[in-house]
Write a protein that holds these residues in place. Structure first.
Motif, short mmCIF file in Angstrom:
data_model
loop_
_atom_site.label_atom_id
_atom_site.label_comp_id
_atom_site.label_asym_id
_atom_site.label_seq_id
_atom_site.Cartn_x
_atom_site.Cartn_y
_atom_site.Cartn_z
N LEU A 165 -10.43 -7.35 -4.01
CA LEU A 165 -10.48 -6.78 -5.36
C LEU A 165 -11.66 -5.84 -5.49
O LEU A 165 -12.75 -6.14 -4.99
CB LEU A 165 -10.59 -7.90 -6.41
N ARG A 166 -11.45 -4.74 -6.18
CA ARG A 166 -12.53 -3.88 -6.62
C ARG A 166 -12.30 -3.51 -8.07
O ARG A 166 -11.15 -3.33 -8.52
CB ARG A 166 -12.60 -2.60 -5.78
N VAL A 167 -13.39 -3.38 -8.84
CA VAL A 167 -13.35 -3.01 -10.24
C VAL A 167 -14.01 -1.64 -10.38
O VAL A 167 -15.13 -1.44 -9.91
CB VAL A 167 -14.08 -4.05 -11.12
N VAL A 168 -13.30 -0.70 -11.04
CA VAL A 168 -13.83 0.64 -11.23
C VAL A 168 -13.69 1.03 -12.71
O VAL A 168 -13.04 0.32 -13.49
CB VAL A 168 -13.12 1.67 -10.33
N TYR A 169 -14.28 2.17 -13.05
CA TYR A 169 -14.39 2.54 -14.46
C TYR A 169 -13.96 3.99 -14.66
O TYR A 169 -13.99 4.81 -13.74
CB TYR A 169 -15.83 2.36 -14.93
N GLY A 170 -13.59 4.30 -15.91
CA GLY A 170 -13.24 5.67 -16.26
C GLY A 170 -12.07 5.72 -17.20
O GLY A 170 -11.53 4.70 -17.64
N GLY A 171 -11.65 6.93 -17.51
CA GLY A 171 -10.57 7.15 -18.46
C GLY A 171 -9.33 7.73 -17.80
O GLY A 171 -9.00 7.40 -16.66
N ALA A 172 -8.68 8.65 -18.53
CA ALA A 172 -7.42 9.20 -18.04
C ALA A 172 -7.59 9.98 -16.74
O ALA A 172 -6.73 9.91 -15.85
CB ALA A 172 -6.81 10.11 -19.12
N LYS A 173 -8.68 10.70 -16.60
CA LYS A 173 -8.91 11.49 -15.39
C LYS A 173 -8.99 10.59 -14.17
O LYS A 173 -8.35 10.85 -13.14
CB LYS A 173 -10.21 12.30 -15.55
N GLU A 174 -9.79 9.52 -14.28
CA GLU A 174 -9.95 8.61 -13.14
C GLU A 174 -8.65 7.85 -12.87
O GLU A 174 -8.29 7.61 -11.72
CB GLU A 174 -11.09 7.64 -13.41
N LEU A 228 -2.00 -10.37 -6.84
CA LEU A 228 -2.51 -11.10 -5.67
C LEU A 228 -1.60 -12.26 -5.27
O LEU A 228 -1.18 -12.37 -4.11
CB LEU A 228 -3.92 -11.62 -5.96
N PHE A 229 -1.29 -13.14 -6.21
CA PHE A 229 -0.65 -14.41 -5.86
C PHE A 229 0.88 -14.37 -5.94
O PHE A 229 1.55 -15.12 -5.24
CB PHE A 229 -1.19 -15.52 -6.77
N ASN A 230 1.41 -13.49 -6.78
CA ASN A 230 2.87 -13.41 -6.89
C ASN A 230 3.45 -12.31 -6.01
O ASN A 230 4.57 -12.46 -5.50
CB ASN A 230 3.30 -13.15 -8.34
N GLU A 231 2.71 -11.21 -5.85
CA GLU A 231 3.25 -10.07 -5.10
C GLU A 231 2.49 -9.77 -3.82
O GLU A 231 2.85 -8.83 -3.10
CB GLU A 231 3.29 -8.83 -6.00
N ASP A 232 1.46 -10.56 -3.52
CA ASP A 232 0.77 -10.48 -2.23
C ASP A 232 0.09 -9.13 -2.00
O ASP A 232 0.07 -8.61 -0.88
CB ASP A 232 1.75 -10.77 -1.08
N GLN A 233 -0.50 -8.56 -3.03
CA GLN A 233 -1.13 -7.26 -2.95
C GLN A 233 -2.60 -7.34 -3.32
O GLN A 233 -2.97 -8.05 -4.26
CB GLN A 233 -0.41 -6.27 -3.88
N VAL A 234 -3.42 -6.61 -2.59
CA VAL A 234 -4.83 -6.48 -2.97
C VAL A 234 -4.93 -5.46 -4.10
O VAL A 234 -4.01 -4.66 -4.32
CB VAL A 234 -5.69 -6.05 -1.77
N VAL A 235 -6.05 -5.47 -4.83
CA VAL A 235 -6.07 -4.79 -6.12
C VAL A 235 -7.33 -3.95 -6.32
O VAL A 235 -8.45 -4.41 -6.06
CB VAL A 235 -5.98 -5.82 -7.27
N GLU A 244 4.17 -6.40 5.37
CA GLU A 244 2.92 -5.66 5.38
C GLU A 244 2.21 -5.79 4.03
O GLU A 244 2.85 -5.96 2.99
CB GLU A 244 3.19 -4.17 5.66
N GLY A 245 0.90 -5.67 4.06
CA GLY A 245 0.14 -5.71 2.83
C GLY A 245 0.26 -4.41 2.05
O GLY A 245 0.68 -3.38 2.59
N LYS A 246 -0.08 -4.48 0.78
CA LYS A 246 -0.04 -3.30 -0.08
C LYS A 246 -1.29 -3.25 -0.96
O LYS A 246 -1.91 -4.29 -1.24
CB LYS A 246 1.20 -3.32 -0.98
N VAL A 247 -1.62 -2.05 -1.40
CA VAL A 247 -2.71 -1.82 -2.35
C VAL A 247 -2.11 -1.55 -3.72
O VAL A 247 -1.30 -0.64 -3.88
CB VAL A 247 -3.58 -0.63 -1.93
N ALA A 248 -2.49 -2.36 -4.70
CA ALA A 248 -2.01 -2.19 -6.07
C ALA A 248 -3.14 -1.66 -6.95
O ALA A 248 -4.29 -2.08 -6.83
CB ALA A 248 -1.51 -3.51 -6.62
N LEU A 249 -2.79 -0.75 -7.83
CA LEU A 249 -3.69 -0.28 -8.88
C LEU A 249 -3.30 -0.96 -10.17
O LEU A 249 -2.14 -0.87 -10.61
CB LEU A 249 -3.59 1.24 -9.04
N VAL A 250 -4.23 -1.66 -10.80
CA VAL A 250 -4.02 -2.26 -12.12
C VAL A 250 -4.81 -1.44 -13.14
O VAL A 250 -6.03 -1.32 -13.04
CB VAL A 250 -4.47 -3.74 -12.15
N LEU A 251 -4.10 -0.84 -14.08
CA LEU A 251 -4.72 -0.14 -15.20
C LEU A 251 -4.75 -1.11 -16.37
O LEU A 251 -3.73 -1.37 -17.01
CB LEU A 251 -3.92 1.12 -15.54
#
Length: 554
Positions: A235-244, A200-207, A176-183
């Motif tokens: 892929l999606r790119v989002v913004y913010g600090g510790a709260k987000e 994406l390419f090593n662990e097969d996860q969208v980001v 199954e696919g997975k959703v990864a959060l990259v900080l």
């Protein structure tokens, strides 16, 4: 800011943002967009992924000038600065290098099931499997003269018989696919993209990638450069600090998290912030049960093995050592922090004096990373013998050397805490012989210096020819508990090579995370790597262009 009082790195101060933080609705939408494509991504063939990487190379190349210009401006460097080559090397060059290697590996997977390995696969006497994975081609041989790289696989897990099964395993399984959060990190511009590629390419996860406030200015450029991933919803790119970041970490549709930053940030994610988090850490009661990986810094040591060095050897290695600190103004997790020498080595002071001469002439740099001035002052206060070099202008820091730190007190700040500024230390060990020194130095950095990310050893060829020294060096490399080790080469170089993994030595736990857990990079798609070992001649010809006082490629 609060200075760390225990082993580790700092809790970095809050940064004001020029780009508005993404609100919760935007964060939710980003997660849902990639979640909708997580299973579709697992069915994208290796051949199609290779073609996708080819498009990414083209699109990123079109943004490269804009990318570097933004980095130079943010770090207080002019377009003609002698340091501009660093931003090209740590940004576009490294990103394009990884993408090019992914094209090759994914094409190989499509054709034969596994990426080609550029060198031999051998088995050490103790049974540990070693694969030579660098140089990849003639270009590498020319640019990295004499350098060879090895992956040492996890003992007992990978054998010669099952070696192939440790490579590109996800491309031979249904899952199954997975959703990864990259900080993403704020210091080196390629870190975020490379972490995205690995997921994406090593662990097969969208980001979903949350930009670090320190270099969030790269976010809009990344969105233009990576449209090939954004348009189909991978892929999606989002913004913010510790709260987000906290909101996304606890999001029910985020399956895994990868963070590049400090151990304090990692612990706040795992156990929660403040006193309550510290109490939960003490009881090993994490608030999150998701898989969390991270690259969290290091007090990077360099072991200088005593020998008979010529005057030019001294000059060469002095510049090498200063380079390991001064690159990116000292804001690297793989920067030299502790130089370990033999207290009785007759040339110890010659080497230190040569380093001092270089630092006097080396231009000081803008201390662009938040809290750097406070960190430098804290170290100087803890070590009053600190020497400073250069004449810093407003916003800059001097180069700082703390020489002669006693190794007998391993609670000293230079051993326990990553400086993350333009500062390093030196410590001399007492030893009865060269072999005794090397054994004691390995024990010292393993057991008394914080972190396990990268380390280096400098050893003269005449020393290696002494009876028993080749075997002693082999034992030292085998015994060092670091994810990347350089022999006569900056161990931190493993970060840019692509075919090398990048991460802490395996075995850390949430309660003792140190330099982190898991790896990134690794364009040959391996699992179960224990460490990277880079080997180089004592001096390479020509002298590497990245050395501190050499002309820099632009």
């Amino acid at each position: 800011m609060t200075i760390a009082t225990e082993h580790g790195s700092y809790a970095y101060p809050t940064v004001s943002s020029a780009i508005a933080a993404s609100d919760e609705a935007t964060l939710d939408a980003a997660v849902q967009a990639v979640k909708a494509q997580k299973d579709a991504w697992t069915h994208v063939s290796a051949a199609d992924r290779a073609r996708l990487c080819t498009r990414l190379m083209r699109d990123f190349h079109a943004q490269a000038e804009r990318w570097v210009a933004a980095c130079l401006q943010a770090k207080g460097l002019s377009a003609t600065s002698p340091f501009r080559g660093e931003e090209w090397a740590a940004g576009p060059y490294t990103i394009m290098r990884h993408l090019r290697q992914y094209v090759g590996s994914l094409s190989d997977v499509a054709k034969s099931g596994y990426p080609k390995i550029p060198g031999p696969v051998t088995v050490r006497p103790d049974g540990q499997v070693v694969a030579q994975i660098f140089p990849v081609d003639g270009y590498d041989k020319a640019l990295f003269s004499g350098l060879k790289g090895e992956l040492w696989m996890e003992p007992g897990t990978v054998t010669k018989a099952n070696f192939r099964q440790s490579q590109a395993a996800l491309y031979h399984q249904s899952h199954e696919g997975k959703v990864a959060l990259v900080l993403a990190a704020g210091n080196v511009s390629s870190i975020g993209p490379l972490d995205i590629f690995y997921k994406l390419f090593n662990e097969d996860q969208v980001v979903v990638c949350k930009m670090n406030p320190v270099n969030e200015y790269l976010g809009p450029i990344m969105e233009d450069a990576f449209k090939a991933l954004i348009e189909p919803g991978y892929l999606r790119v989002v913004y913010g600090g510790a709260k987000e970041g906290a909101y996304l970490c606890s999001h029910p549709d985020v399956d895994e998290i990868h963070v590049t930053g400090s151990d304090k940030t990692f612990e706040a994610i795992v156990f929660g912030p403040g006193a309550d988090g510290r109490a939960r850490k003490a009881q090993n009661e994490p608030v999150l049960t998701k898989r969390i990986t991270g690259e969290l810094g290091n007090v990077s040591p360099v072991i200088v093995v005593p020998g008979t060095w010529s005057a030019s050897d001294i000059t060469y290695q002095a510049e090498h050592l200063v380079t390991m600190l001064s690159n990116n103004a000292g804001f690297n997790c793989n920067a030299t922090r502790v130089i370990v020498t033999s207290a009785s080595w007759p040339q110890r002071q010659q080497l230190l004096d040569a380093m001092r001469d270089i630092m006097r002439k080396l231009p000081t740099r803008q201390a662009y990373y938040p809290g750097a001035h406070d960190r430098q002052q804290a170290f100087v206060a803890a070590h009053p013998s600190a020497e400073t070099f250069g004449t810093p202008q407003e916003g800059e820091l001097p180069w700082t050397l703390i020489a002669g730190v006693s190794p007998d007190d391993d609670s000293q700040m230079v051993f326990t805490t990553e400086a993350f500024c333009s500062l390093f230390a030196e410590s001399g060990l007492e030893a009865s012989s060269t072999q005794d020194f090397l054994t004691k130095a390995v024990t010292f950095v393993n057991d008394h210096v914080w972190g396990t990310l990268s380390a280096s050893i400098l050893i003269h060829p005449s020393t290696l020819r002494e009876k028993g020294m080749a075997q002693a060096l082999d034992r030292a490399v085998a015994d060092l508990r670091y994810g990347s080790i350089g022999v006569n080469y900056w161990g931190g170089t493993g970060f840019i090579l692509g075919t090398t993994t990048w991460g802490a030595f395996p075995g850390h736990t949430f309660s003792d995370i140190q330099s982190g857990m898991g790896v990134v990079h690794d364009t040959l798609l391996f699992d179960h790597v224990q460490k990277v070992v880079l080997r180089s001649p004592f001096r390479t010809i020509p002298t590497p262009p990245f050395f501190a006082t050499r002309g820099r490629a632009s």
